[in-house]
Design a protein around this motif. Structure first.
Motif, PDB file in Angstrom:
ATOM      1  N   GLU A  27      38.483  65.803  38.140  1.00  0.00           N
ATOM      2  CA  GLU A  27      36.966  65.598  38.244  1.00  0.00           C
ATOM      3  C   GLU A  27      36.345  65.583  36.808  1.00  0.00           C
ATOM      4  O   GLU A  27      36.949  66.542  35.730  1.00  0.00           O
ATOM      5  CB  GLU A  27      36.413  66.624  39.101  1.00  0.00           C
ATOM      6  CG  GLU A  27      36.695  66.506  40.550  1.00  0.00           C
ATOM      7  CD  GLU A  27      36.157  65.318  40.989  1.00  0.00           C
ATOM      8  OE1 GLU A  27      35.087  64.792  40.780  1.00  0.00           O
ATOM      9  OE2 GLU A  27      37.270  64.647  41.767  1.00  0.00           O
ATOM     10  N   GLY A  28      35.202  64.840  36.505  1.00  0.00           N
ATOM     11  CA  GLY A  28      34.651  65.025  35.249  1.00  0.00           C
ATOM     12  C   GLY A  28      34.185  63.788  34.731  1.00  0.00           C
ATOM     13  O   GLY A  28      34.139  62.851  35.417  1.00  0.00           O
ATOM     14  N   TRP A  44      41.184  69.545  29.227  1.00  0.00           N
ATOM     15  CA  TRP A  44      39.996  68.793  29.258  1.00  0.00           C
ATOM     16  C   TRP A  44      40.100  68.110  30.886  1.00  0.00           C
ATOM     17  O   TRP A  44      41.038  68.211  31.505  1.00  0.00           O
ATOM     18  CB  TRP A  44      39.993  67.769  28.383  1.00  0.00           C
ATOM     19  CG  TRP A  44      41.349  66.750  28.530  1.00  0.00           C
ATOM     20  CD1 TRP A  44      42.399  67.016  28.060  1.00  0.00           C
ATOM     21  CD2 TRP A  44      41.436  65.394  29.119  1.00  0.00           C
ATOM     22  NE1 TRP A  44      43.234  66.052  28.235  1.00  0.00           N
ATOM     23  CE2 TRP A  44      42.506  64.942  28.903  1.00  0.00           C
ATOM     24  CE3 TRP A  44      40.242  64.646  29.873  1.00  0.00           C
ATOM     25  CZ2 TRP A  44      43.039  63.778  29.562  1.00  0.00           C
ATOM     26  CZ3 TRP A  44      40.777  63.458  30.350  1.00  0.00           C
ATOM     27  CH2 TRP A  44      41.966  63.018  30.022  1.00  0.00           C
ATOM     28  N   SER A  45      39.212  67.667  31.396  1.00  0.00           N
ATOM     29  CA  SER A  45      39.025  67.301  32.624  1.00  0.00           C
ATOM     30  C   SER A  45      37.995  66.061  32.860  1.00  0.00           C
ATOM     31  O   SER A  45      37.132  66.160  32.165  1.00  0.00           O
ATOM     32  CB  SER A  45      38.401  68.116  33.880  1.00  0.00           C
ATOM     33  OG  SER A  45      38.541  67.421  34.972  1.00  0.00           O
ATOM     34  N   GLY A  46      38.461  65.021  33.394  1.00  0.00           N
ATOM     35  CA  GLY A  46      37.615  63.912  33.468  1.00  0.00           C
ATOM     36  C   GLY A  46      38.563  62.358  33.260  1.00  0.00           C
ATOM     37  O   GLY A  46      39.912  62.555  33.633  1.00  0.00           O
ATOM     38  N   PHE A 103      33.996  65.102  26.920  1.00  0.00           N
ATOM     39  CA  PHE A 103      34.475  65.834  28.238  1.00  0.00           C
ATOM     40  C   PHE A 103      33.710  67.071  28.647  1.00  0.00           C
ATOM     41  O   PHE A 103      33.305  67.085  29.819  1.00  0.00           O
ATOM     42  CB  PHE A 103      35.816  66.057  28.372  1.00  0.00           C
ATOM     43  CG  PHE A 103      36.758  64.739  28.446  1.00  0.00           C
ATOM     44  CD1 PHE A 103      36.309  63.687  29.449  1.00  0.00           C
ATOM     45  CD2 PHE A 103      37.705  64.297  27.497  1.00  0.00           C
ATOM     46  CE1 PHE A 103      37.197  62.540  29.485  1.00  0.00           C
ATOM     47  CE2 PHE A 103      38.311  63.222  27.472  1.00  0.00           C
ATOM     48  CZ  PHE A 103      38.074  62.482  28.502  1.00  0.00           C
ATOM     49  N   ARG A 104      33.350  67.711  27.876  1.00  0.00           N
ATOM     50  CA  ARG A 104      32.388  69.063  28.180  1.00  0.00           C
ATOM     51  C   ARG A 104      31.232  68.846  28.670  1.00  0.00           C
ATOM     52  O   ARG A 104      30.753  69.483  29.394  1.00  0.00           O
ATOM     53  CB  ARG A 104      32.936  70.238  27.157  1.00  0.00           C
ATOM     54  CG  ARG A 104      34.337  70.753  27.121  1.00  0.00           C
ATOM     55  CD  ARG A 104      34.292  72.051  26.514  1.00  0.00           C
ATOM     56  NE  ARG A 104      33.681  71.953  24.766  1.00  0.00           N
ATOM     57  CZ  ARG A 104      34.591  71.707  23.806  1.00  0.00           C
ATOM     58  NH1 ARG A 104      35.887  71.597  24.212  1.00  0.00           N
ATOM     59  NH2 ARG A 104      34.210  71.333  22.868  1.00  0.00           N
TER      60      ARG A 104
END
Length: 414
Positions: A74-75, A140-142, A411-412
């Motif tokens: 997710e992201g 990281w996520s996305g 990403f954040r």
């Protein structure tokens, strides 16, 4: 899988020997094998293999464009674009991996080809950043979307990818990032908020006259004299018709006429390049240029010239909020004293087509490619010079670190 980049301190990304060697290998291969705009077939195959080896989904888009997708939970979706085409320049760098490639222009002319604008650097650095994110997916996520775009030099590539259904075939990003190597100190970053790179229009103008013997000018309409008057008169468009507080450039890049010294030719051809930093100025300058061309033809009793649009570059505008966030990340990674604000450039880029067509913000910055010795020289090799040869190690490392830092921040923040 080997991790191509390791982080030894917060905000500090260091290349180990293996990733540094792979980065150099990619760069030298791409530099040695440049291809002209919209003809990047070998390059596209090379990039597709590299992305698939790293575990990304890929598809071709816009002919010789390559898109890679890496889904990591997710992201936000963050896109990063690198351009891939070379230029019709004969390389004179003397590098052991210098290009000896040849290509064919759309008119059939065979020409030497060189990566004289650093697109090989952009492409290699994005590959290095991809390998880092693949190896460090717990950080990281996305969804990462990488766009290896053809045809930047002719403003055809971004448009071709969009017209080929880029945003229907790829996940629509929250932001699109990009960077460009420039003749500034290696290790430095320059950024611009708002309007960053100029609108550009290129025209081909065919001037029509009447052919005659050189000894009988009274029987001719001389397109060479007509063209000379147009070239001279165009120099007054910016200096005498434009408010001095506005910026524009009008350049006559080519002037071709005739085959023999004692023949007044039937026609001549000039090509023009017009640049501006806002749409109002663009319209005013283009109107004036067209008026001058037609009026000089009438003054010479010549038929109306034929004016053809070759290509148009959009305005490149950096989103203020996203730019501030990315600049902060670049400063944290490379050091705040290495990241400096700059003035808008009269150079042009079709990067702006991508965020505009997707309806999302974009951020584009510049990183240095020359060492101190090169910059201290009498003639510093600029982009599009046959001598343009970025300093290899620091330039490539900076490009990877900047891309990774910007992507991780996006990403954040997304």
């Amino acid at each position: 899988m080997h991790a191509p980049v390791t982080t030894t301190a917060p905000g500090r990304i260091h290349l180990d020997d293996e990733p540094r060697g792979r980065l150099r290998q990619d760069y030298r291969h791409l530099h040695r094998h440049p291809e002209l705009s919209m003809q990047e077939h070998h390059t596209a195959e090379y990039l597709t293999r590299a992305l698939e080896a790293a575990g990304l989904e890929t598809f071709r888009c816009g002919g010789t464009g390559v898109v890679g997708v890496l889904r990591n939970g997710e992201g936000p979706t963050v896109a990063f674009r690198a351009d891939t085409d070379g230029l019709p320049i004969e390389e004179e760098t003397g590098l052991p991996y210098a290009s000896g490639a040849r290509g064919t222009l759309p008119d059939g002319t065979e020409v030497p080809v060189m990566h004289g604008c650093g697109h090989d650097v952009h492409t290699a650095c994005l590959l290095g950043a991809v390998r880092h994110l693949v190896a460090q997916q717990d950080g990281w996520s996305g969804t990462l979307l990488v766009l290896f775009q053809p045809g930047e030099e002719t403003a055809a590539g971004a448009r071709a990818m969009v017209e080929d259904g880029l945003w229907e075939r790829a996940p629509r990003p929250d932001v699109i990032l990009g960077q460009h190597v420039m003749p500034i100190p290696a290790g430095e970053i320059r950024h611009i908020t708002g309007n960053a790179m100029a609108l550009a229009d290129s025209w081909r103008v065919t001037l029509r006259g009447r052919q005659s013997h050189g000894s009988q000018p009274q029987d001719a309409i001389d397109p060479v004299v007509l063209g000379a008057h147009i070239v001279t008169r165009l120099q007054t468009v910016v200096s005498r018709e434009l408010d001095a507080r506005r910026s524009a450039v009008v350049t006559v890049g080519t002037f071709h006429a005739g085959l023999k010294e004692n023949i007044i030719p039937e026609q001549a051809e000039i090509t023009l390049n017009i640049r501006s930093l806002d749409e109002q100025t663009r319209r005013r300058v283009l109107t004036a240029v067209r008026r001058v061309i037609l009026a000089e033809a009438e003054a010479s009793a010549a038929p109306a010239p034929v004016i053809e649009e070759l290509y148009t570059f959009p305005l490149l505008t950096n989103d203020p909020d996203w730019t501030a966030s990315i600049v902060e990340a670049l400063g944290a990674e490379l050091g705040p004293d290495q990241v400096m604000e700059s003035e808008p450039l009269m150079g042009s880029e079709d990067f702006g087509t991508l965020p505009a067509s997707a309806g999302v913000p974009g951020v584009y910055w510049y990183f240095g490619g020359h060492d101190a010795q090169t910059l201290a020289g009498e003639h510093v090799p600029m982009n599009h010079s046959p001598h343009f040869a970025p300093e290899e190690e620091t330039t490539l490392e900076t490009g990877v670190r900047a891309a990774v830092a910007a992507l991780c921040r996006a990403f954040r923040a997304g």
